[in-house]
Motif scaffolding. Structure first.
Motif, PDB file in Angstrom:
ATOM      1  N   ARG A   1       6.434   6.140  -4.849  1.00  0.00           N
ATOM      2  CA  ARG A   1       5.589   5.096  -4.270  1.00  0.00           C
ATOM      3  C   ARG A   1       4.104   5.369  -4.508  1.00  0.00           C
ATOM      4  NH1 ARG A   1       8.098   1.494  -0.715  1.00  0.00           N
ATOM      5  NH2 ARG A   1      10.329   1.874  -0.566  1.00  0.00           N
ATOM      6  N   PHE A   2       3.799   5.919  -5.671  1.00  0.00           N
ATOM      7  CA  PHE A   2       2.411   6.109  -6.053  1.00  0.00           C
ATOM      8  C   PHE A   2       1.808   4.763  -6.438  1.00  0.00           C
ATOM      9  CE2 PHE A   2       3.437  10.618  -7.664  1.00  0.00           C
ATOM     10  CZ  PHE A   2       3.163  11.149  -6.419  1.00  0.00           C
ATOM     11  N   PRO A   3       0.506   4.582  -6.236  1.00  0.00           N
ATOM     12  CA  PRO A   3      -0.140   3.357  -6.708  1.00  0.00           C
ATOM     13  C   PRO A   3      -0.090   3.290  -8.221  1.00  0.00           C
ATOM     14  CG  PRO A   3      -1.776   4.962  -6.029  1.00  0.00           C
ATOM     15  CD  PRO A   3      -0.451   5.498  -5.598  1.00  0.00           C
ATOM     16  N   TRP A   4       0.087   2.101  -8.743  1.00  0.00           N
ATOM     17  CA  TRP A   4       0.176   1.939 -10.187  1.00  0.00           C
ATOM     18  C   TRP A   4      -1.217   1.984 -10.798  1.00  0.00           C
ATOM     19  CZ3 TRP A   4       4.824   2.420 -12.042  1.00  0.00           C
ATOM     20  CH2 TRP A   4       5.035   2.223 -13.412  1.00  0.00           C
TER      21      TRP A   4
ATOM     22  N   TRP B   1      -6.479   8.402  -9.138  1.00  0.00           N
ATOM     23  CA  TRP B   1      -5.321   9.195  -9.543  1.00  0.00           C
ATOM     24  C   TRP B   1      -4.578   9.642  -8.293  1.00  0.00           C
ATOM     25  CZ3 TRP B   1      -2.093  10.435 -13.116  1.00  0.00           C
ATOM     26  CH2 TRP B   1      -1.363  11.608 -13.011  1.00  0.00           C
ATOM     27  N   PRO B   2      -3.267   9.360  -8.185  1.00  0.00           N
ATOM     28  CA  PRO B   2      -2.548   9.605  -6.954  1.00  0.00           C
ATOM     29  C   PRO B   2      -2.468  11.050  -6.535  1.00  0.00           C
ATOM     30  CG  PRO B   2      -1.037   9.083  -8.703  1.00  0.00           C
ATOM     31  CD  PRO B   2      -2.420   8.802  -9.215  1.00  0.00           C
ATOM     32  N   CYS B   3      -2.686  11.984  -7.433  1.00  0.00           N
ATOM     33  CA  CYS B   3      -2.649  13.375  -7.023  1.00  0.00           C
ATOM     34  C   CYS B   3      -4.023  14.026  -7.117  1.00  0.00           C
ATOM     35  CB  CYS B   3      -1.610  14.155  -7.812  1.00  0.00           C
ATOM     36  SG  CYS B   3       0.021  14.047  -7.091  1.00  0.00           S
ATOM     37  N   ARG B   4      -5.075  13.193  -7.123  1.00  0.00           N
ATOM     38  CA  ARG B   4      -6.437  13.718  -7.245  1.00  0.00           C
ATOM     39  C   ARG B   4      -6.760  14.689  -6.116  1.00  0.00           C
ATOM     40  NH1 ARG B   4     -10.821  11.866  -4.761  1.00  0.00           N
ATOM     41  NH2 ARG B   4      -9.824   9.894  -4.277  1.00  0.00           N
ATOM     42  N   TYR B   5      -6.462  14.301  -4.887  1.00  0.00           N
ATOM     43  CA  TYR B   5      -6.821  15.130  -3.739  1.00  0.00           C
ATOM     44  C   TYR B   5      -6.060  16.455  -3.779  1.00  0.00           C
ATOM     45  CZ  TYR B   5      -7.329  16.435   1.194  1.00  0.00           C
ATOM     46  OH  TYR B   5      -7.584  17.085   2.355  1.00  0.00           O
TER      47      TYR B   5
ATOM     48  N   ASN C   1       0.809  -1.216   0.000  1.00  0.00           N
ATOM     49  CA  ASN C   1       0.000   0.000   0.000  1.00  0.00           C
ATOM     50  C   ASN C   1       0.843   1.267   0.000  1.00  0.00           C
ATOM     51  OD1 ASN C   1      -2.423  -1.330  -0.113  1.00  0.00           O
ATOM     52  ND2 ASN C   1      -2.799  -1.272   2.088  1.00  0.00           N
ATOM     53  N   GLY C   2       2.156   1.107  -0.156  1.00  0.00           N
ATOM     54  CA  GLY C   2       3.005   2.280  -0.333  1.00  0.00           C
ATOM     55  C   GLY C   2       3.805   2.719   0.867  1.00  0.00           C
ATOM     56  N   ALA C   3       3.750   1.976   1.986  1.00  0.00           N
ATOM     57  CA  ALA C   3       4.542   2.359   3.155  1.00  0.00           C
ATOM     58  C   ALA C   3       6.029   2.256   2.837  1.00  0.00           C
ATOM     59  CB  ALA C   3       4.196   1.471   4.345  1.00  0.00           C
TER      60      ALA C   3
END
Length: 213
Positions: A176-179, A189-193, A79-81
């Motif tokens: 470490r963004f989700p693929w 999208w990893p930068c949506r927020y 999960n990216g830790a």
């Protein structure tokens, strides 16, 4: 407590009593890291870590728990830790992990900030590129011409300051963004927020690990 130890080491620490409280906070764009305990009231730390994959989180995460086991470790890393530490933790080990996370945060900040400049269409094209699609496949997926796709591709590569696909993939993995594995345009999208809240973006604050007790 880890928070007291971090303050003794000279870090600025912000506490959140629960996952819900953390998620309600405005996005943080500066250099720092998150120290996440998997045992939390309400939403669990594991669930929070999974939900953070939907965030545009450009902040490294260190998982800290007294109930650590191999499955939890594997899932946290998936999960990216960045790291997984088990309590009780030694002062030197915690300091080393925090320093590593902050160094990573400092390295990836420029790329993260450049991601914020992409238009929605450029983000969709980028997602297709990361899925290994050809220009004509991306064009078909998005309902645009191949020529337009090439234009978007050139612009996003220029904005991200990358010269090749391998360089883009390396930066993406380092962050470490989700693929983005969905065959359709994805909401994960990893930068949506960050993009939804980029009007609130300010100059990064001083280094400050963020702690969820």
């Amino acid at each position: 407590m880890a928070s007291s130890l971090l303050q003794e080491l000279g870090y600025v620490v912000e506490m959140s009593a629960s996952a819900e409280e953390f998620l309600a906070r405005p996005p943080y764009h500066g250099v720092g890291c998150i120290l996440l305990d998997l045992v939390l009231p309400g939403l669990s730390g594991t669930s929070l870590l999974d939900s953070l994959r939907d965030w545009p989180l450009c902040t490294p995460i260190i998982v800290l728990t007294g109930n650590g086991d191999i499955p939890a470790t594997v899932q946290s890393l998936k999960n990216g830790a960045l790291n997984f530490l088990t309590k009780p933790i030694e002062r030197e080990e915690l300091q080393r992990s925090i320093s590593e996370a902050i160094d990573l945060s400092r390295r990836i900040q420029p790329f993260c900030q450049r991601l914020l400049t992409l238009t929605p269409r450029e983000r969709e094209v980028l997602e297709g590129i990361l899925n290994g699609l050809l220009n004509k496949q991306i064009a078909l997926r998005l309902g645009i011409s191949e020529k337009t796709t090439k234009i978007h591709r050139g612009r996003l590569m220029e904005k991200l300051n990358v010269r090749s696909l391998p360089e883009l993939v390396r930066l993406w993995v380092e962050c470490r963004f989700p693929w983005p594995a969905s065959p359709e345009p994805s909401s994960r999208w990893p930068c949506r927020y960050c993009l939804e809240n980029r009007q609130d973006h300010q100059t990064p604050a001083p280094t400050q690990p963020r702690k969820i007790p």
